[in-house]
Design an enzyme around this catalytic site. Structure first.
Site, PDB file in Angstrom:
ATOM      1  N   LEU A 180      67.912  34.396  -6.920  1.00  0.00           N
ATOM      2  CA  LEU A 180      68.471  33.247  -6.193  1.00  0.00           C
ATOM      3  C   LEU A 180      67.635  32.006  -6.440  1.00  0.00           C
ATOM      4  O   LEU A 180      66.414  32.070  -6.455  1.00  0.00           O
ATOM      5  CB  LEU A 180      68.451  33.503  -4.671  1.00  0.00           C
ATOM      6  CG  LEU A 180      69.007  34.802  -4.106  1.00  0.00           C
ATOM      7  CD1 LEU A 180      68.933  34.771  -2.585  1.00  0.00           C
ATOM      8  CD2 LEU A 180      70.429  35.009  -4.577  1.00  0.00           C
ATOM      9  N   CYS A 287      58.105  29.603  -6.795  1.00  0.00           N
ATOM     10  CA  CYS A 287      58.240  30.747  -7.710  1.00  0.00           C
ATOM     11  C   CYS A 287      57.619  30.542  -9.091  1.00  0.00           C
ATOM     12  O   CYS A 287      56.736  31.305  -9.479  1.00  0.00           O
ATOM     13  CB  CYS A 287      59.714  31.095  -7.854  1.00  0.00           C
ATOM     14  SG  CYS A 287      60.446  31.463  -6.258  1.00  0.00           S
TER      15      CYS A 287
HETATM   16  C1  UGA Z   1      63.611  30.037  -9.631  1.00  0.00           C
HETATM   17  C2  UGA Z   1      64.613  30.772 -10.537  1.00  0.00           C
HETATM   18  O1  UGA Z   1      65.481  29.824 -11.135  1.00  0.00           O
HETATM   19  C3  UGA Z   1      65.431  31.782  -9.736  1.00  0.00           C
HETATM   20  O2  UGA Z   1      66.282  32.506 -10.609  1.00  0.00           O
HETATM   21  C4  UGA Z   1      64.463  32.752  -9.057  1.00  0.00           C
HETATM   22  O3  UGA Z   1      65.153  33.675  -8.247  1.00  0.00           O
HETATM   23  C5  UGA Z   1      63.496  31.979  -8.188  1.00  0.00           C
HETATM   24  O4  UGA Z   1      62.790  31.012  -8.994  1.00  0.00           O
HETATM   25  C6  UGA Z   1      62.533  32.960  -7.600  1.00  0.00           C
HETATM   26  O5  UGA Z   1      61.788  33.577  -8.351  1.00  0.00           O
HETATM   27  O6  UGA Z   1      62.598  33.209  -6.375  1.00  0.00           O
HETATM   28  P1  UGA Z   1      63.784  28.048  -7.858  1.00  0.00           P
HETATM   29  O7  UGA Z   1      62.307  28.151  -7.733  1.00  0.00           O
HETATM   30  O8  UGA Z   1      64.605  27.970  -6.626  1.00  0.00           O
HETATM   31  O9  UGA Z   1      64.364  29.312  -8.680  1.00  0.00           O
HETATM   32  O10 UGA Z   1      64.073  26.740  -8.694  1.00  0.00           O
HETATM   33  P2  UGA Z   1      64.678  26.361 -10.118  1.00  0.00           P
HETATM   34  O11 UGA Z   1      66.029  25.823  -9.947  1.00  0.00           O
HETATM   35  O12 UGA Z   1      64.515  27.457 -11.071  1.00  0.00           O
HETATM   36  O13 UGA Z   1      63.701  25.173 -10.526  1.00  0.00           O
HETATM   37  C7  UGA Z   1      62.300  25.388 -10.655  1.00  0.00           C
HETATM   38  C8  UGA Z   1      61.610  24.116 -11.090  1.00  0.00           C
HETATM   39  O14 UGA Z   1      61.946  23.791 -12.437  1.00  0.00           O
HETATM   40  C9  UGA Z   1      61.990  22.878 -10.276  1.00  0.00           C
HETATM   41  O15 UGA Z   1      60.835  22.113 -10.029  1.00  0.00           O
HETATM   42  C10 UGA Z   1      62.948  22.126 -11.161  1.00  0.00           C
HETATM   43  O16 UGA Z   1      62.978  20.750 -10.915  1.00  0.00           O
HETATM   44  C11 UGA Z   1      62.358  22.436 -12.520  1.00  0.00           C
HETATM   45  N1  UGA Z   1      63.338  22.316 -13.634  1.00  0.00           N
HETATM   46  C12 UGA Z   1      64.411  23.141 -13.685  1.00  0.00           C
HETATM   47  C13 UGA Z   1      63.109  21.392 -14.642  1.00  0.00           C
HETATM   48  O17 UGA Z   1      62.115  20.636 -14.623  1.00  0.00           O
HETATM   49  N2  UGA Z   1      64.004  21.307 -15.678  1.00  0.00           N
HETATM   50  C14 UGA Z   1      65.094  22.107 -15.753  1.00  0.00           C
HETATM   51  O18 UGA Z   1      65.855  21.981 -16.746  1.00  0.00           O
HETATM   52  C15 UGA Z   1      65.301  23.044 -14.733  1.00  0.00           C
END
Ligand code: UGA
Length: 476
Positions: A180, A287
């Site tokens: 998630l 995460c």
């Molecule tokens: C992440 C994973 O995407 C989930 O699949 C997983 O379940 C979760 O960790 C976990 O281990 O519990 P999350 O931490 O909610 O989810 O956030 P993401 O949407 O993955 O984003 C993480 C970070 O990467 C954010 O700071 C976001 O801004 C950054 N990001 C994301 C980027 O800088 N560029 C992108 O293209 C995508």
């Protein structure tokens, strides 16, 4: 083992499900299972938190959760309790959703996971399937099994010389990692890309397959160690994608290329895929940073040289300096400059600021002597606890207030609200119309038309009208 589609199983076990830990993962999971028709007991040893949840307050912002909580408190399908032992006795499938924070050396701290296993051991009143949802390093399931046997009041091993062998303990341990995303937790629960179940017995497999049978998606059935590794590898791979595109964005700035177009150009290749190629200030949240470190630690522990991932982390950490450098490049001296900060949450859709890159940027700018005015649609109460208001740092109630007298606006979180800004109006109230966009939320031309100097990620700097020279080397 195999890869299947979830389909109704022959096991019709509708016994209550217990979810231990009612945080960002546990609560949406518990409510999702209730919505699938299961009776769910959600337990947390934080009585204050349970009290709030009982009153309909999820305790954090996550779209749709408050509504689903209200629905299932009313339907009686979700029962929040603070008596963890009673919750263990009441459920037959027990999800572990407790925190797995990191130790100073980067290793995952599994203290809360072990504590849960001990409670389970002491409350085995019938068959239990203990399911890891929290992100844990490979072979944690083996430790859980050992812990349950060890703490089961000695029933597991008959006393020396005893003629009566103790009956085998009735439990299984499974790994069912969650994928998630915060801000999209319910969407991801009901429409997952895949469900991974690491099991060691047919009974455990049937229980999980039955539980998830209403969800239509590929099901990866495997053993517990593989399932544990899938979770860490997924988060590490996604972090790697982000650090990769961030380095590409640095190169784009040097050669006059556009990282958005590069991302699109490579992402259309099915083997690469378009997601997680948004260049920016780096990844944050509870995460990715911690899971990557834990994965690196796991590799080191087993003598595997995974220095590739160390580089991923190193690149991510350097994004703070990259962005502050960009601000300096945009406005020259930082000391005494009024900077409006748009966005504090580690990403849009959440009030979570854990390991948010925005906080590191704010800290650096504050140390440099800038005057900071902050705004976020959801994350201000959490931020205020970490960064109290001071003569240098103040909290605003709107973007307009942030912009008053500012020497620059810095966009750090990609909230929908910020996509709709009336830049022409903001320009009127700012001291200097400069926008430094850490998320590439805007079309540079539109920002220029609104009278702003615009600095973004992986796109060439604005060139004042009349001074345009085409980038690149002339072809002979
Ligand atoms: C992440 C994973 O995407 C989930 O699949 C997983 O379940 C979760 O960790 C976990 O281990 O519990 P999350 O931490 O909610 O989810 O956030 P993401 O949407 O993955 O984003 C993480 C970070 O990467 C954010 O700071 C976001 O801004 C950054 N990001 C994301 C980027 O800088 N560029 C992108 O293209 C995508």
């Amino acid at each position: 083992m195999s890869e299947n589609s979830t389909s109704p199983s022959t096991t019709q076990d509708n016994a209550p499900v217990t979810v231990l830990g009612l945080g960002h993962i546990g609560l949406p999971t518990a409510l999702g299972l209730a919505e699938l028709g299961r009776q769910v007991i959600g337990a947390d040893d934080d009585a204050r938190k349970v009290g709030l949840i009982r009153n309909g307050d999820p305790t954090f912002y996550e779209p749709g959760v408050a509504e689903l909580l209200a629905k299932h408190l009313k339907s009686g399908k979700f029962q929040p309790v603070d008596d963890v032992a009673a919750a263990v006795r009441a459920g037959s499938i027990i999800f572990i959703c407790v925190g797995t924070p990191q130790k100073t050396n980067g290793q995952a701290d599994l203290g809360q996971v072990e504590a849960v296993a001990q409670v389970v051991a002491r409350n085995l009143n019938g068959y239990k399937l203990l399911v890891e949802k929290s992100t844990v390093p490979a072979i944690t399931a083996q430790w859980l099994k050992r812990t349950i046997v060890r703490y089961n009041s000695g029933k597991a091993s008959p006393a020396p010389g005893s003629a009566l062998a103790a009956p085998p303990l009735a439990f299984d341990v499974a790994s069912n990692p969650e994928f998630l995303r915060e801000g999209k937790a319910l969407e991801d629960f009901f429409h997952p890309n895949r469900i991974v179940c690491g099991v060691e017995s047919e009974r455990a497999r049937d229980l999980l397959v039955n539980l998830y049978s209403p969800l239509k998606c590929p099901l990866v059935l495997t053993n517990t160690s593989t399932a544990e590794l899938i979770k860490h590898a997924a988060n590490a791979f996604l972090s790697m994608k982000i650090s990769f595109i961030n380095m590409v964005s640095d190169l784009c700035e040097k050669v006059g290329a556009d990282v958005g177009a590069v991302a699109r150009g490579i992402g259309l290749d099915n083997r690469i895929g378009p997601q997680f190629l948004d260049a920016g200030i780096g990844y944050g949240g509870y995460c990715f940073p911690k899971d990557l470190r834990a994965f690196i630690h796991l590799a080191e522990e087993h003598g595997v040289d995974f220095s590739l991932l160390q580089e991923v982390e190193h690149i991510n950490q350097s994004r703070v300096d990259m962005f502050v450098g960009k601000v300096r490049h945009a406005i020259w001296n930082l000391r005494g400059k009024k900077l409006g900060i748009l966005g504090l949450a580690f990403k849009a859709g959440t009030d979570d600021i854990r390991e948010a890159v925005s906080l590191k940027i704010i800290e650096t700018l504050r140390d440099e002597g800038s005057i900071l005015r902050l705004y976020d649609p959801q994350a201000m109460p959490n931020t205020q606890r970490m960064v109290p208001a001071s003569p240098q740092v103040s909290y605003c109630t709107s973007v307009d207030e942030v912009a008053q007298g500012a020497h620059a606006l810095l966009l750090l979180t990609e909230w929908e609200e910020f996509r709709q800004l009336d830049l022409a109006r903001l320009r009127e109230v700012m001291e200097v119309p400069v926008l430094v966009d850490g998320r590439n939320l805007y079309d540079p031309e539109a920002v220029h038309r609104a009278g702003f100097e615009y600095f973004s990620i992986g796109r060439a700097d604005p060139v004042p009208a009349g001074m345009h020279t085409s980038p690149g080397v002339a072809l002979k």
